[in-house]
Design a protein around this motif. Sequence first.
Motif, PDB file in Angstrom:
ATOM      1  N   THR A   1      -7.423   0.404  15.901  1.00  9.30           N
ATOM      2  CA  THR A   1      -8.382   0.620  15.321  1.00  9.30           C
ATOM      3  C   THR A   1      -7.813   2.328  14.754  1.00  9.30           C
ATOM      4  N   PRO A   2      -8.914   2.768  13.355  1.00 11.49           N
ATOM      5  CA  PRO A   2      -8.464   3.439  12.968  1.00 11.49           C
ATOM      6  C   PRO A   2      -9.143   5.589  13.766  1.00 11.49           C
ATOM      7  N   MET A   3      -8.538   5.628  13.832  1.00 10.35           N
ATOM      8  CA  MET A   3      -8.565   7.655  14.154  1.00 10.35           C
ATOM      9  C   MET A   3      -9.651   8.234  13.307  1.00 10.35           C
ATOM     10  N   TRP A   4     -10.561   8.599  14.190  1.00  7.90           N
ATOM     11  CA  TRP A   4     -11.045   9.782  13.296  1.00  7.90           C
ATOM     12  C   TRP A   4     -10.338  11.395  13.287  1.00  7.90           C
ATOM     13  N   VAL A   5      -9.881  12.484  12.613  1.00  8.96           N
ATOM     14  CA  VAL A   5      -9.380  13.737  13.863  1.00  8.96           C
ATOM     15  C   VAL A   5     -10.010  14.401  12.817  1.00  8.96           C
ATOM     16  N   ILE A   6      -9.945  16.342  13.753  1.00  8.66           N
ATOM     17  CA  ILE A   6     -10.489  16.978  12.753  1.00  8.66           C
ATOM     18  C   ILE A   6     -10.304  17.852  12.599  1.00  8.66           C
ATOM     19  N   PRO A   7      -9.434  18.749  11.109  1.00  8.05           N
ATOM     20  CA  PRO A   7      -8.162  19.803  10.912  1.00  8.05           C
ATOM     21  C   PRO A   7      -8.476  20.515  11.740  1.00  8.05           C
ATOM     22  N   SER A   8      -7.092  21.755  11.692  1.00  6.50           N
ATOM     23  CA  SER A   8      -7.485  22.447  13.038  1.00  6.50           C
ATOM     24  C   SER A   8      -7.075  24.387  11.638  1.00  6.50           C
ATOM     25  N   CYS A   9      -7.441  22.787  10.764  1.00  3.28           N
ATOM     26  CA  CYS A   9      -7.458  24.628   9.769  1.00  3.28           C
ATOM     27  C   CYS A   9      -8.884  25.463   9.782  1.00  3.28           C
ATOM     28  N   TYR A  10     -10.201  24.924  11.059  1.00  2.00           N
ATOM     29  CA  TYR A  10     -11.708  25.147  10.291  1.00  2.00           C
ATOM     30  C   TYR A  10     -11.442  26.092  11.977  1.00  2.00           C
ATOM     31  N   ASP A  11     -12.022  27.455  12.230  1.00  2.06           N
ATOM     32  CA  ASP A  11     -12.487  27.660  13.310  1.00  2.06           C
ATOM     33  C   ASP A  11     -13.472  27.260  14.085  1.00  2.06           C
ATOM     34  N   ALA A  12     -13.092  28.189  15.201  1.00  2.00           N
ATOM     35  CA  ALA A  12     -13.961  27.031  16.483  1.00  2.00           C
ATOM     36  C   ALA A  12     -15.352  26.589  16.099  1.00  2.00           C
ATOM     37  N   ALA A  13     -16.129  27.452  15.190  1.00  2.00           N
ATOM     38  CA  ALA A  13     -17.928  27.486  15.313  1.00  2.00           C
ATOM     39  C   ALA A  13     -17.887  26.383  14.536  1.00  2.00           C
ATOM     40  N   THR A  14     -17.163  26.356  13.143  1.00  2.00           N
ATOM     41  CA  THR A  14     -17.339  25.075  12.365  1.00  2.00           C
ATOM     42  C   THR A  14     -16.896  24.010  12.789  1.00  2.00           C
ATOM     43  N   VAL A  15     -15.548  24.057  14.099  1.00  2.00           N
ATOM     44  CA  VAL A  15     -15.404  22.730  14.169  1.00  2.00           C
ATOM     45  C   VAL A  15     -16.609  22.764  15.181  1.00  2.00           C
ATOM     46  N   GLU A  16     -16.970  23.190  15.762  1.00  2.00           N
ATOM     47  CA  GLU A  16     -18.263  22.740  16.759  1.00  2.00           C
ATOM     48  C   GLU A  16     -19.149  22.237  15.540  1.00  2.00           C
ATOM     49  N   LYS A  17     -19.954  23.066  14.300  1.00  2.00           N
ATOM     50  CA  LYS A  17     -21.150  22.254  13.998  1.00  2.00           C
ATOM     51  C   LYS A  17     -20.531  20.693  12.737  1.00  2.00           C
ATOM     52  N   ILE A  18     -19.729  20.520  12.554  1.00  2.00           N
ATOM     53  CA  ILE A  18     -19.012  19.396  12.230  1.00  2.00           C
ATOM     54  C   ILE A  18     -18.855  18.467  13.553  1.00  2.00           C
ATOM     55  N   ALA A  19     -18.318  18.915  14.772  1.00  2.00           N
ATOM     56  CA  ALA A  19     -18.481  17.934  15.106  1.00  2.00           C
ATOM     57  C   ALA A  19     -19.684  17.026  15.648  1.00  2.00           C
ATOM     58  N   LYS A  20     -20.591  18.265  16.142  1.00  3.24           N
ATOM     59  CA  LYS A  20     -21.978  17.636  16.192  1.00  3.24           C
ATOM     60  C   LYS A  20     -22.709  17.318  15.021  1.00  3.24           C
ATOM     61  N   ALA A  21     -22.507  17.584  13.954  1.00 10.73           N
ATOM     62  CA  ALA A  21     -22.833  16.539  12.990  1.00 10.73           C
ATOM     63  C   ALA A  21     -23.115  15.228  12.692  1.00 10.73           C
TER      64      ALA A  21
END
Length: 467
Positions: A358-378
Amino acid sequence: MVKVNFKKALSIGIMVLMTLSAVSAAPKKNKKSSDLYKKIEKQKDPATKKVYDFKGMSIILGDWWSDPTKAPASKRQEDQKAFRDWTQDTYKVKIVQKASAGWASQPQFVANYCMTGSASDADKYVFCIDGRSANVGIKAELFYDLSKIKSVNYHDASIYDQAVVRLLEKGDSFYAFNFGVSEPREGIFFNKRILQEAGYSPDYPYDLQKERKWTWDTFEEMCKKLTRDTDNDGVIDQYAMSSFYTCFTANALDSNGGSKIGRDANGKYFNNAGSDKSMEAFNWIAHMYQTYQLPQAEGAAWDYFFTAFVNGETAFMCHQEYNAQPGGALSGMADDWGFVAFPLGPSGSGNYRTIHDTPMWVIPSCYDAATVEKIAKAVELYNLPVPGYDGPDAWKEDYYAGFRDARAVDETLAEMAKYPNPRYDVLIPGISQEDMCNSICWGWRTPQEEFEATKNVWQGLIDDVNR
């Protein structure tokens, strides 16, 4: 005295009642839809104790196939769109899934963005990747370590596909996710007309599968009967199958408990092609392919096997279930067809499985932790089950419309989805799907010869990933 035309009065009265009924019915219908969403408990940010508010954040789910302008093709897709619109309005976020690049250029696009993007970008990305980007991206530290995210529990099996979560684990860290159940992938399509003309019940493979008698042996028995010299000129002109050799090889290996590449308890990859179970499968693959597979005619396109099956020339085709999607490649096939899992090998688990690719979804590491938390939850909120489609079998609704019968979904896909088996060879950069496949299927090398020809090169590639 006024003379009343009772017929006319009755007619007018009925029309008035009908009009009033229609007027009163419309608001009720809208209210019902509105009430459905009102019953949903809006999720709150633990930090603020208020409903999540993403302040208009824009997120692109970048894959290589989605077209957001395409109209919903089913009632379920319509309801999903309506729920996602409500989600975006409620939590003040804009999310769209679309092709960020084509299949061939997606790995480079992902790598370039992960190296140059930043948390200040107007559009935030979550990328869909496959094996071409997976370990390369992890080694280059392009993907965010999802184990560090606090706003989302990726180990919640009611939301996330745990096979994907485990696929790119490195110690306690992991880097990929996907939603829902594991996608049932490759199996055997069969032509019901050809089976019936040969004296079989058109649902015979289903019946064998249900009785757990759909095995290499029963499959070959059918192939023998369906591969014939119809005009007695000494040349076979009717072949049982026209399969894609990469699909056939991968599935045969898996059905017998073998594989090209394995992974040990410490997460290290190893060459499994020479194991007893794998070699047993490779020898059977060579025999089946060289005996019952429709040969490729000179000058024929690479996908000749697919054309032959769709045209009703062969009884069996090993390929992926996506061909059965509404409007897919099999939708216009004149003959009726069914779909079963790959038959059980003699040394396998005894379960009809699916190769988990199955294809996988990833979040770029170029974002800071606060931004990643928002992206992941949204993104989680956006992909939550649609109300009314959140039961344990709701995933089946995505498949019924594409298949010609319900048994393909209720029996085949349901069984396959229970047993997703990860495929590791696609995660090793440099190992081609042609390796331990093409030469064996067409008889250019024996399985042992092919193993000896590839093992040293493979070991170098495996060692590079394991470092």
